[in-house]
Design a protein around this motif. Structure first.
Motif, PDB file in Angstrom:
ATOM      1  N   THR A  67     -23.746  16.246 -17.120  1.00 23.72           N
ATOM      2  CA  THR A  67     -22.877  15.165 -16.625  1.00 23.72           C
ATOM      3  C   THR A  67     -23.573  14.281 -15.588  1.00 23.72           C
ATOM      4  OG1 THR A  67     -22.014  16.645 -14.902  1.00 23.72           O
ATOM      5  CG2 THR A  67     -20.818  16.555 -16.994  1.00 23.72           C
ATOM      6  N   LEU A  68     -24.904  14.465 -15.390  1.00 22.43           N
ATOM      7  CA  LEU A  68     -25.594  13.750 -14.316  1.00 22.43           C
ATOM      8  C   LEU A  68     -25.407  12.240 -14.413  1.00 22.43           C
ATOM      9  CD1 LEU A  68     -27.445  13.787 -11.855  1.00 22.43           C
ATOM     10  CD2 LEU A  68     -29.410  13.748 -13.406  1.00 22.43           C
ATOM     11  N   ARG A  69     -25.603  11.668 -15.591  1.00 20.01           N
ATOM     12  CA  ARG A  69     -25.471  10.208 -15.730  1.00 20.01           C
ATOM     13  C   ARG A  69     -24.044   9.755 -15.405  1.00 20.01           C
ATOM     14  NH1 ARG A  69     -28.562   6.449 -18.321  1.00 20.01           N
ATOM     15  NH2 ARG A  69     -29.876   8.105 -19.206  1.00 20.01           N
ATOM     16  N   ALA A  70     -23.069  10.486 -15.892  1.00 19.40           N
ATOM     17  CA  ALA A  70     -21.678  10.122 -15.624  1.00 19.40           C
ATOM     18  C   ALA A  70     -21.318  10.311 -14.149  1.00 19.40           C
ATOM     19  CB  ALA A  70     -20.744  10.951 -16.497  1.00 19.40           C
ATOM     20  N   ASP A  71     -22.056  11.201 -13.462  1.00 18.55           N
ATOM     21  CA  ASP A  71     -21.764  11.494 -12.066  1.00 18.55           C
ATOM     22  C   ASP A  71     -22.425  10.530 -11.091  1.00 18.55           C
ATOM     23  OD1 ASP A  71     -20.183  13.663 -12.654  1.00 18.55           O
ATOM     24  OD2 ASP A  71     -21.817  15.119 -12.501  1.00 18.55           O
ATOM     25  N   LEU A  72     -23.202   9.573 -11.590  1.00 17.01           N
ATOM     26  CA  LEU A  72     -23.913   8.666 -10.695  1.00 17.01           C
ATOM     27  C   LEU A  72     -23.000   7.936  -9.701  1.00 17.01           C
ATOM     28  CD1 LEU A  72     -26.659   7.130 -13.037  1.00 17.01           C
ATOM     29  CD2 LEU A  72     -26.951   8.826 -11.212  1.00 17.01           C
TER      30      LEU A  72
ATOM     31  N   TYR B 120     -23.402  22.373  -9.451  1.00 16.36           N
ATOM     32  CA  TYR B 120     -24.602  21.563  -9.299  1.00 16.36           C
ATOM     33  C   TYR B 120     -25.652  22.365  -8.539  1.00 16.36           C
ATOM     34  CZ  TYR B 120     -24.249  16.686 -10.802  1.00 16.36           C
ATOM     35  OH  TYR B 120     -24.231  15.523 -11.538  1.00 16.36           O
TER      36      TYR B 120
ATOM     37  N   SER C  57     -30.348  13.883  -4.898  1.00 14.27           N
ATOM     38  CA  SER C  57     -29.668  12.745  -5.529  1.00 14.27           C
ATOM     39  C   SER C  57     -28.834  11.970  -4.517  1.00 14.27           C
ATOM     40  CB  SER C  57     -28.780  13.238  -6.676  1.00 14.27           C
ATOM     41  OG  SER C  57     -29.538  13.911  -7.661  1.00 14.27           O
TER      42      SER C  57
ATOM     43  N   THR D 129     -30.833  20.339 -15.009  1.00 13.00           N
ATOM     44  CA  THR D 129     -30.092  19.088 -14.849  1.00 13.00           C
ATOM     45  C   THR D 129     -28.744  19.186 -15.559  1.00 13.00           C
ATOM     46  OG1 THR D 129     -32.151  17.831 -14.791  1.00 13.00           O
ATOM     47  CG2 THR D 129     -30.128  16.602 -15.210  1.00 13.00           C
TER      48      THR D 129
END
Length: 293
Positions: free
Chosen positions: A216-221, A29, A37, A213
Motif C-alpha cells: 500500500t506504499l504508493r496509496a499511502d503517500l 509498517y 518516508s 515494502t
C-alpha cells in the motif's frame, strides 16, 4: 523564557497529535521505512522555513564553521532520535497508544540525571520528588488490579513497556545533546532542524532499504506526507524551544504530549483502561513539572 515555554506547549500539542496519528494511520509498517518516508516529506515541508530563516548562502557559511564538536553533537542527536523512534514505533505496534505513550514520555526523568552528570546541574529536593512521581506514572500505567507488585512484573515482561522505556532513555540523551547544540554551540535552528531530520533518515536508510515494502506504499503517500507535516512542525517548534530554555524546562513541557495521545486514544480509538492511563498521564505531567520548577 515565557516565549520559549509557549513554543514548547505548541510542540507538545503537535507531537501528541502525531503520536495518535501514527497509531491511527499506519499498521504493520516497518519502523525504519516509516520513519525515513515521513522524514523525507518533513524535509520538503521544512524547506520554505529553511530558505526564509537562513538561506543557502547562510547554510554554507554555517556549515563551513562546523568543527568536531558541532559534527559530533548533530550525529549523536540524530542517532539517538533514530533509535528512540524505532523503539517507540515498535512499542506502538505491539501496545495500545494510551499504554505506551505515558511510559515513553517520562523522558525528563532521564534528562535531569544526564544534565547532572554531563553538565553539572544540581538536583533539588523538589526535583527528586518529581522523579518519584513520574516513576509512579509508569506503575499506574501498568496497573490492572491484583497484587501491588503486579504492574512492576508486567512492565518487566511487557515488550511494549520495555521498548517504551528504551525510547524514553534515547530521547533523553537526544534532548541534552539538542540543548548543547542549540545553546552552547549556537547552531542556528533553521540549519539544525533539516540536519536532524535528514540525519535521522540517513541513519535509518540502510534498514529501510532492507525492509519489506508494504503493497500500500504508493496509496499511502498522502498519509506519509501528512505525517511529514507533523514532524516538520514538531521539530521546528521543539528546537526553537530548546534554543530558548534549558532542556530541564523544555523537555517536561514537550513530553506532556503523552496527555494528548492518551486522551485521543481513549476517546477516538475506544481503548480499554482509559481512566487508569489518564491518571498515569496526569501523574507523569505532575512529576515532570516538579522536575522543571
Amino acid at each position: 523564557m515565557d516565549g520559549g515555554i509557549g513554543i514548547a506547549v505548541g510542540a507538545a500539542l503537535v507531537w501528541g497529535g502525531y503520536l495518535f496519528y501514527l497509531k491511527r494511520a499506519f499498521d504493520d509498517y516497518p519502523a525504519s521505512l516509516l520513519t525515513v518516508s515521513i522524514n523525507s516529506f518533513a524535509l520538503v515541508w521544512y524547506l520554505p522555513v529553511f530558505l526564509t530563516s537562513i538561506g543557502p548562502g547562510g547554510a554554507s557559511d554555517a556549515l563551513a564553521a562546523f568543527g568536531v564538536e558541532q559534527i559530533a553533537v548533530v550525529a549523536l542527536t540524530a542517532v539517538m532520535v533514530a533509535g528512540a523512534m524505532i523503539a517507540f514505533l515498535r512499542a506502538l505496534a505491539v501496545g495500545e497508544v494510551s499504554y505506551v505513550a505515558p511510559i515513553s514520555k517520562i523522558v525528563p526523568v532521564f534528562v535531569l540525571p544526564i544534565e547532572i552528570i554531563a553538565l553539572g546541574q544540581v538536583l533539588t529536593p523538589l526535583e527528586v520528588a518529581g522523579v518519584v512521581v513520574a516513576t509512579a506514572a509508569v506503575y499506574v500505567a501498568n496497573f490492572r488490579g491484583g497484587a501491588l507488585l503486579d504492574p512492576l512484573r508486567r512492565a518487566a515482561t511487557s515488550t511494549a513497556a520495555r521498548l517504551a522505556l528504551l525510547s524514553a532513555m534515547a530521547f533523553a540523551v537526544s534532548d541534552v545533546a539538542r540543548r548543547v547544540g542549540l545553546q552552547e554551540l549556537a547552531i542556528p535552528v533553521g540549519l539544525w532542524v533539516p540536519l536532524l531530520i535528514g540525519g535521522v533518515a540517513v541513519v535509518l536508510l540502510p534498514a529501510a532499504i532492507r525492509a519489506e515494502t508494504p503493497a500500500t506504499l504508493r496509496a499511502d503517500l498522502p498519509r506519509l506526507a501528512a505525517g511529514g507535516l507533523f514532524v516538520a512542525a514538531g521539530e521546528g517548534l521543539t528546537n526553537t524551544a530548546f534554543s530558548l530554555v534549558p532542556a530541564s524546562i523544555a523537555s517536561p513541557i514537550i513530553n506532556t504530549q503523552a496527555v494528548v495521545a492518551v486522551v485521543l486514544g481513549g476517546l477516538l480509538l475506544n481503548e480499554q483502561q482509559f481512566g487508569v492511563r489518564l491518571v498515569a498521564a496526569a501523574l507523569a505531567v505532575v512529576g515532570v513539572t516538579m522536575i522543571a520548577v
